[in-house]
Design a protein around this motif. Structure first.
Motif, short mmCIF file in Angstrom:
data_model
loop_
_atom_site.label_atom_id
_atom_site.label_comp_id
_atom_site.label_asym_id
_atom_site.label_seq_id
_atom_site.Cartn_x
_atom_site.Cartn_y
_atom_site.Cartn_z
N PHE A 174 0.83 -1.21 0.00
CA PHE A 174 0.00 0.00 0.00
C PHE A 174 0.87 1.26 0.00
O PHE A 174 0.61 2.21 -0.74
N ALA A 175 1.92 1.26 0.81
CA ALA A 175 2.80 2.44 0.91
C ALA A 175 3.54 2.70 -0.39
O ALA A 175 3.99 3.84 -0.62
N SER A 176 3.66 1.70 -1.24
CA SER A 176 4.36 1.85 -2.52
C SER A 176 3.48 2.43 -3.62
O SER A 176 3.98 2.74 -4.71
N LEU A 177 2.20 2.56 -3.36
CA LEU A 177 1.26 3.07 -4.35
C LEU A 177 1.23 4.59 -4.35
O LEU A 177 1.58 5.24 -3.36
N SER A 178 0.76 5.16 -5.45
CA SER A 178 0.53 6.60 -5.50
C SER A 178 -0.59 6.98 -4.53
O SER A 178 -1.39 6.12 -4.13
N LYS A 179 -0.67 8.24 -4.17
CA LYS A 179 -1.72 8.69 -3.26
C LYS A 179 -3.10 8.41 -3.83
O LYS A 179 -4.03 8.05 -3.10
N GLU A 180 -3.24 8.57 -5.15
CA GLU A 180 -4.54 8.33 -5.79
C GLU A 180 -4.93 6.86 -5.70
O GLU A 180 -6.10 6.53 -5.40
N LYS A 181 -3.98 5.97 -5.94
CA LYS A 181 -4.28 4.54 -5.88
C LYS A 181 -4.51 4.09 -4.44
O LYS A 181 -5.34 3.21 -4.18
N GLN A 182 -3.80 4.69 -3.50
CA GLN A 182 -4.04 4.37 -2.10
C GLN A 182 -5.48 4.71 -1.72
O GLN A 182 -6.19 3.89 -1.10
N GLN A 183 -5.93 5.89 -2.09
CA GLN A 183 -7.29 6.28 -1.75
C GLN A 183 -8.32 5.40 -2.45
O GLN A 183 -9.35 5.05 -1.87
N HIS A 184 -8.00 5.05 -3.70
CA HIS A 184 -8.90 4.16 -4.45
C HIS A 184 -9.08 2.85 -3.71
O HIS A 184 -10.20 2.34 -3.56
N LEU A 185 -7.97 2.27 -3.24
CA LEU A 185 -8.04 0.99 -2.55
C LEU A 185 -8.82 1.11 -1.24
O LEU A 185 -9.70 0.27 -0.95
N ILE A 186 -8.52 2.11 -0.45
CA ILE A 186 -9.22 2.29 0.83
C ILE A 186 -10.71 2.47 0.61
O ILE A 186 -11.55 1.84 1.29
N ASP A 187 -11.09 3.31 -0.34
CA ASP A 187 -12.51 3.51 -0.62
C ASP A 187 -13.16 2.23 -1.13
O ASP A 187 -14.29 1.91 -0.76
N ALA A 188 -12.44 1.50 -1.98
CA ALA A 188 -13.00 0.28 -2.58
C ALA A 188 -13.35 -0.76 -1.52
O ALA A 188 -14.34 -1.48 -1.65
N TYR A 189 -12.55 -0.82 -0.48
CA TYR A 189 -12.82 -1.80 0.57
C TYR A 189 -13.73 -1.28 1.68
O TYR A 189 -14.62 -2.00 2.15
N PHE A 190 -13.51 -0.06 2.13
CA PHE A 190 -14.09 0.35 3.41
C PHE A 190 -15.20 1.39 3.31
O PHE A 190 -15.94 1.57 4.27
#
Length: 481
Positions: free
Chosen positions: A92-108
């Motif tokens: 997760f820390a290796s992802l861009s800020k945009e992809k990090q937010q995408h992942l967090i929103d997609a799950y939670f």
């Protein structure tokens, strides 16, 4: 006076009956909304139609029917979710800020994502960590060097973002894979071994230190499992407890230590291993009143199929029947043996759907996937035990890869909300699987899964109303009404 009392009691009873009837829901002419995920289509948790209930006819043997009885309610739903491991957090820390937010929103995020409400993490390292580590210096039995600074770099920040996206409504629990090496009979965190008797109190103290340290970071912990997979000698972090050893550690050390430390309200989950031996573990621990009083319930995994056997769902039911005052929680499952050519391999998703429906129908209150995120190699994993996650990140391209498993899990986590009650649901043909839940807002969701190669036409019958529906081949549906 006696007549007046009897009349008043009769009136109260009569009014309560009327009130109960008034609250009963009439499904005739009510609307149903269908959401579908299907193989060989673009449907991924997509709204796929609206339908209306009509008056039901006598069902026929030549038809496929699903029968839901809203008056027959069973266990209360706690949540569906996954684990944030060191591996997930590092990727997760290796992802861009945009992809990090995408992942967090997609799950939670319950609106734009699949609304996870359950979260697991590890007490120090597991196989899904880049390396083995503990929170103390080697040999420090008194825990004077205890520190969770390691987790503050990657894991804790990701957990905080998940909690925030979920509206701080995550049921968060923790599990250890092994005590520190010096506490064990084999002198290693890896390859099994047991806790030395002389260190059992020190190890119980370790749980307390971990819980208090995480809660000091603003991460409230709902509960804990005693030991991940206590009958598996693995090449990675592992520790063996017989049923009697786990029972005695719980009643003589862990339970009393949590109580004395002001953590007696934490929910302790026993076993945390496969369905094959869960009945024996429940019998040994729950038949001992001094141990049982500390135990919230039994955790279990799905890997009993490593022997070539079928999933042993009936053992979940055996524990539920024998100990109805205890709870059942699925604590880990993943698709083993990572293969990058199989990101979109549909049977992986169907394994989730089939297992979740059967576990819930046998009394399970919560269901936890394993890593929520892994890289393009199915890791990192310090012993090469590479596996699938519902979402992978290709760190070479920076892109997220959503597998069908993500959507199958989402059909449960997005539509069944904490506090829901499972409803009696039966299917007239084995070509379909189904379960239903009544949410606290009064909505009902019926999950239907079709593993066959053919689309299936079926009737959904609720009380004396029904609607006629079609489910595509190799698909899952959430029916909301």
């Amino acid at each position: 006076m006696r007549y007046h009392i009897r009349y008043t009691a009769f009136l109260i009873c009569f009014l309560s009956v009327l009130s109960g009837k008034a609250q009963e829901r009439d499904f005739l002419n009510q609307k149903l909304t269908m959401y579908t995920t299907a193989k060989d289509s673009q449907l991924r948790l997509e709204k796929a139609g609206e339908y209306v209930f009509t008056k039901a006819d006598q069902p026929l043997e030549t038809e496929i029917s699903i029968f839901v009885n809203p008056s027959k309610k069973y266990q209360r739903f706690l949540g569906v979710g996954g684990a944030i491991t060191d591996a997930s957090a590092v990727v997760f820390a290796s992802l861009s800020k945009e992809k990090q937010q995408h992942l967090i929103d997609a799950y939670f995020d319950p609106n734009t994502g699949i609304g996870y409400t359950l979260l697991r993490t590890t007490i120090h390292s597991s196989d899904f960590s880049p390396e083995s580590y503990t929170y103390v210096e080697e040999g420090d039995a008194d825990l004077t060097t205890f520190s969770i600074d390691h987790d503050k770099q990657y894991r804790i920040p990701m957990i905080k973002r998940a909690m925030n996206a979920a509206g701080n409504n995550l049921t968060f629990y923790v599990s250890p894979w092994s005590p520190p090496a010096f506490m064990k009979t084999n002198g290693s965190m890896l390859k099994g071994g047991k806790i030395k008797n002389v260190f059992r109190q020190n190890w119980a103290n370790y749980y307390v230190r971990f819980i208090k340290a995480y809660e000091a970071e603003g991460l409230p912990i709902w509960g804990l499992t005693i030991q991940n997979e206590p009958m598996a000698t693995q090449t990675w972090e592992s520790c063996i407890y017989t049923a009697e050893e786990e029972r005695d550690f719980l009643k003589d050390f862990l339970g009393p230590t949590l109580e004395k430390s002001g953590l007696g309200s934490k929910n302790i989950v026993v076993w945390d291993h496969n369905r094959d031996l869960m009945v024996n573990r429940a019998n040994v621990i729950f038949e001992d009143p001094e141990a049982s009083k500390y135990a919230w319930g039994t955790g279990f995994h799905w890997y009993e199929t490593w022997t070539g056997a079928n999933p042993l769902y009936e053992n979940v039911n055996r524990v539920q029947e024998a100990y109805p005052d205890k709870n059942l929680m699925f604590t880990e499952g993943c698709i083993e043996k990572f293969d990058a050519t199989r990101y979109q391999f549909w049977p992986n998703a169907e394994r989730y759907g089939e297992q979740m429906i059967n576990d819930f129908n046998n009394g399970t209150v919560a269901w936890t996937d394993w890593n929520i995120l892994l890289d393009q190699n199915g890791g990192p994993n310090h012993v090469g035990n590479f596996c699938f996650a519902p979402v992978h990140a290709d760190l070479q391209t920076g892109e997220l890869i959503f597998t069908p498993s993500y959507y199958y899990i989402g059909h449960f986590s997005k539509f069944i909300r904490p506090g829901a009650r499972r409803l009696s649901t039966a299917v007239s043909r084995s070509v379909l699987l189904s379960t239903s839940f009544l949410n606290e807002d009064g909505s009902i969701v019926t999950l239907v899964m079709n593993k066959t190669n053919e689309e299936q036409v079926f009737n959904l019958r609720v009380d004396n109303s029904e609607t006629h529906l079609t489910i595509p081949a190799h698909s899952i549906q959430s029916l909301m009404y």
